[in-house]
Design a protein around this motif. Sequence first.
Motif, mmCIF file in Angstrom:
data_model
loop_
_atom_site.group_PDB
_atom_site.id
_atom_site.type_symbol
_atom_site.label_atom_id
_atom_site.label_comp_id
_atom_site.label_asym_id
_atom_site.label_seq_id
_atom_site.Cartn_x
_atom_site.Cartn_y
_atom_site.Cartn_z
ATOM 1 N N MET A 125 0.776 -1.380 -0.139
ATOM 2 C CA MET A 125 -0.037 -0.370 -0.341
ATOM 3 C C MET A 125 0.780 1.418 -0.371
ATOM 4 O O MET A 125 0.969 2.510 -0.344
ATOM 5 C CB MET A 125 -0.889 -0.216 1.135
ATOM 6 N N ASP A 126 2.028 0.836 0.579
ATOM 7 C CA ASP A 126 2.993 2.602 0.757
ATOM 8 C C ASP A 126 3.387 2.898 -0.826
ATOM 9 O O ASP A 126 3.449 3.587 -1.120
ATOM 10 C CB ASP A 126 4.213 2.453 1.793
ATOM 11 N N ALA A 127 3.663 1.493 -1.704
ATOM 12 C CA ALA A 127 4.120 1.749 -2.739
ATOM 13 C C ALA A 127 3.426 2.673 -4.362
ATOM 14 O O ALA A 127 3.569 2.908 -4.378
ATOM 15 C CB ALA A 127 4.867 0.138 -2.972
ATOM 16 N N ALA A 128 2.037 1.599 -3.578
ATOM 17 C CA ALA A 128 1.176 2.255 -3.960
ATOM 18 C C ALA A 128 0.627 3.535 -4.357
ATOM 19 O O ALA A 128 0.141 3.991 -4.845
ATOM 20 C CB ALA A 128 -0.324 1.435 -3.870
ATOM 21 N N LYS A 129 0.912 4.090 -3.169
ATOM 22 C CA LYS A 129 -0.366 5.815 -2.702
ATOM 23 C C LYS A 129 1.032 6.394 -2.406
ATOM 24 O O LYS A 129 0.544 7.806 -2.605
ATOM 25 C CB LYS A 129 -1.539 5.222 -1.327
ATOM 26 N N GLY A 130 2.185 5.575 -1.624
ATOM 27 C CA GLY A 130 2.699 6.796 -1.817
ATOM 28 C C GLY A 130 2.891 6.793 -0.215
ATOM 29 O O GLY A 130 2.906 7.439 -0.120
ATOM 30 N N ALA A 131 4.546 6.873 0.485
ATOM 31 C CA ALA A 131 5.063 7.304 1.787
ATOM 32 C C ALA A 131 6.449 7.333 2.019
ATOM 33 O O ALA A 131 6.788 8.084 0.728
ATOM 34 C CB ALA A 131 4.061 6.200 2.664
ATOM 35 N N LYS A 132 6.762 7.699 2.927
ATOM 36 C CA LYS A 132 7.975 8.140 3.911
ATOM 37 C C LYS A 132 9.020 7.440 3.931
ATOM 38 O O LYS A 132 7.066 6.582 5.357
ATOM 39 C CB LYS A 132 8.400 9.625 4.315
ATOM 40 N N GLN A 133 9.709 6.741 4.310
ATOM 41 C CA GLN A 133 9.894 5.913 5.254
ATOM 42 C C GLN A 133 12.024 5.918 5.186
ATOM 43 O O GLN A 133 12.305 6.730 4.844
ATOM 44 C CB GLN A 133 10.040 4.006 4.483
ATOM 45 N N GLN A 134 12.110 5.367 6.743
ATOM 46 C CA GLN A 134 13.444 5.305 6.498
ATOM 47 C C GLN A 134 14.980 4.677 6.409
ATOM 48 O O GLN A 134 14.454 3.389 6.709
ATOM 49 C CB GLN A 134 13.835 6.255 8.117
ATOM 50 N N ILE A 175 -11.355 -1.126 -2.983
ATOM 51 C CA ILE A 175 -9.914 -0.232 -4.216
ATOM 52 C C ILE A 175 -9.042 0.243 -3.021
ATOM 53 O O ILE A 175 -8.519 -0.115 -2.123
ATOM 54 C CB ILE A 175 -10.639 0.853 -5.211
ATOM 55 N N LEU A 176 -8.172 0.712 -3.900
ATOM 56 C CA LEU A 176 -6.835 0.989 -3.091
ATOM 57 C C LEU A 176 -6.664 2.407 -1.744
ATOM 58 O O LEU A 176 -6.437 2.101 -1.166
ATOM 59 C CB LEU A 176 -6.194 1.565 -4.148
ATOM 60 N N THR A 177 -7.675 2.984 -2.376
ATOM 61 C CA THR A 177 -8.547 4.125 -1.496
ATOM 62 C C THR A 177 -9.440 3.781 -0.649
ATOM 63 O O THR A 177 -10.030 5.031 0.058
ATOM 64 C CB THR A 177 -8.563 5.035 -2.327
ATOM 65 N N GLY A 178 -9.586 2.673 -0.885
ATOM 66 C CA GLY A 178 -11.536 2.387 0.006
ATOM 67 C C GLY A 178 -12.277 1.523 -0.197
ATOM 68 O O GLY A 178 -11.879 0.157 -0.835
ATOM 69 N N THR A 179 -13.652 1.846 -0.785
ATOM 70 C CA THR A 179 -14.379 0.509 -1.504
ATOM 71 C C THR A 179 -15.739 1.923 -2.695
ATOM 72 O O THR A 179 -15.385 2.657 -2.034
ATOM 73 C CB THR A 179 -15.209 -0.336 -0.381
ATOM 74 N N VAL A 180 -15.789 1.377 -3.581
ATOM 75 C CA VAL A 180 -16.557 1.206 -4.677
ATOM 76 C C VAL A 180 -17.863 0.363 -5.051
ATOM 77 O O VAL A 180 -17.775 -0.702 -3.926
ATOM 78 C CB VAL A 180 -15.324 1.842 -6.266
ATOM 79 N N SER A 181 -18.969 1.431 -4.697
ATOM 80 C CA SER A 181 -19.965 0.039 -5.754
ATOM 81 C C SER A 181 -20.273 -0.443 -7.074
ATOM 82 O O SER A 181 -19.733 0.304 -7.947
ATOM 83 C CB SER A 181 -21.624 0.732 -5.708
ATOM 84 N N MET A 182 -19.741 -1.573 -7.512
ATOM 85 C CA MET A 182 -19.423 -1.663 -9.048
ATOM 86 C C MET A 182 -21.143 -3.172 -9.568
ATOM 87 O O MET A 182 -21.466 -3.578 -7.880
ATOM 88 C CB MET A 182 -18.663 -2.436 -8.943
ATOM 89 N N THR A 183 -21.331 -2.507 -9.805
ATOM 90 C CA THR A 183 -22.405 -3.774 -10.901
ATOM 91 C C THR A 183 -22.576 -5.029 -11.146
ATOM 92 O O THR A 183 -21.290 -4.989 -12.125
ATOM 93 C CB THR A 183 -23.555 -2.660 -11.514
ATOM 94 N N ILE A 184 -22.715 -6.304 -11.048
ATOM 95 C CA ILE A 184 -22.452 -7.499 -11.290
ATOM 96 C C ILE A 184 -23.427 -7.938 -12.478
ATOM 97 O O ILE A 184 -24.526 -7.524 -12.178
ATOM 98 C CB ILE A 184 -22.541 -8.423 -9.769
#
Length: 311
Positions: free
Chosen positions: A146-155, A236-245
Amino acid sequence: MSDDPYKVLGVSKAATQDEIKKAYRKLAKRLHPDLHPGDPKKKAEFQEVSSAYDLLGDAEKRRRFDAGEIDAKGHERPERNFYHQYTDQQGGRRYDPNEGMENHEGFSDLFSDLFGQRTRAGQGGPRQGFHARGTDLRYHLDVDFMDAAKGAKQQVTMPDGNRIEVSIPAGLKDRQTLRLRGKGSPGFGGGPPGDALVTVTVRPHPVFTRVGDDVEIELPITFDEAILGAKVDVPILTGTVSMTIPKGASSGRRLRLKGKGLSRENGSTGDQIVRLKIVLPEKVDDEMAQLAQEWRDHVKLDPREVLRGML
């Protein structure tokens, strides 16, 4: 961390790279912090498993560990470090920290400059001070998906004990190398410092899989949702979305969520692929069995007809 990463992953020393990867993914799905919020013990176990995979999942690191050149944390063993840094290039040098990088001062040029200055000094000419750029240093950084997907800071901890902050750009790829200007070894005689080259390993995620700049998940759906269609929440990467099956959806069908993937260097975004999987209850009661029998009698469907035609 255990001194034996093989024991941490539960594999033998003869395990293949694929077997090591499968063992890690199995443990990661069970121990991932997202599945155990607020549980420090599970988090510590997950970190130990990730560190073990970071070592054994890289074939070269695994070879060096097995040969006793690095320890279970990936650090050079003191008795080996001198050899790796200073062994002669013509004698088979393998661990040159600057190999293949730009701005590298070749030893022949360096000695040529030194001897040239001494000659000029010996001839009575003005003595010139020697200066050279510092060497580049290589590091490894283990990064959460998730850090690689959304960006982050690490030491990252430097050899001298200092810690430097590394900015992880959104959409970072596995095995990508980040260059930190001026964070390498100090220069000589007032020369500029080298750079720090940080190679990143992105840990697998129990739900999301990266495919290029897209992400893919497997979404379980019920039999009735597949037949009748439905609106469901999809992670999804940032939460959830509604999708039609859609009605009549089969297992394996792939649906696309536009723009829900990973960031690209040009500023655009990939997609998320949702692969459907019909899941039936573990226990089938008489009513369900009767309904299935009525379905079989009513619908004359041969799903394997196309398969036979391809043989």
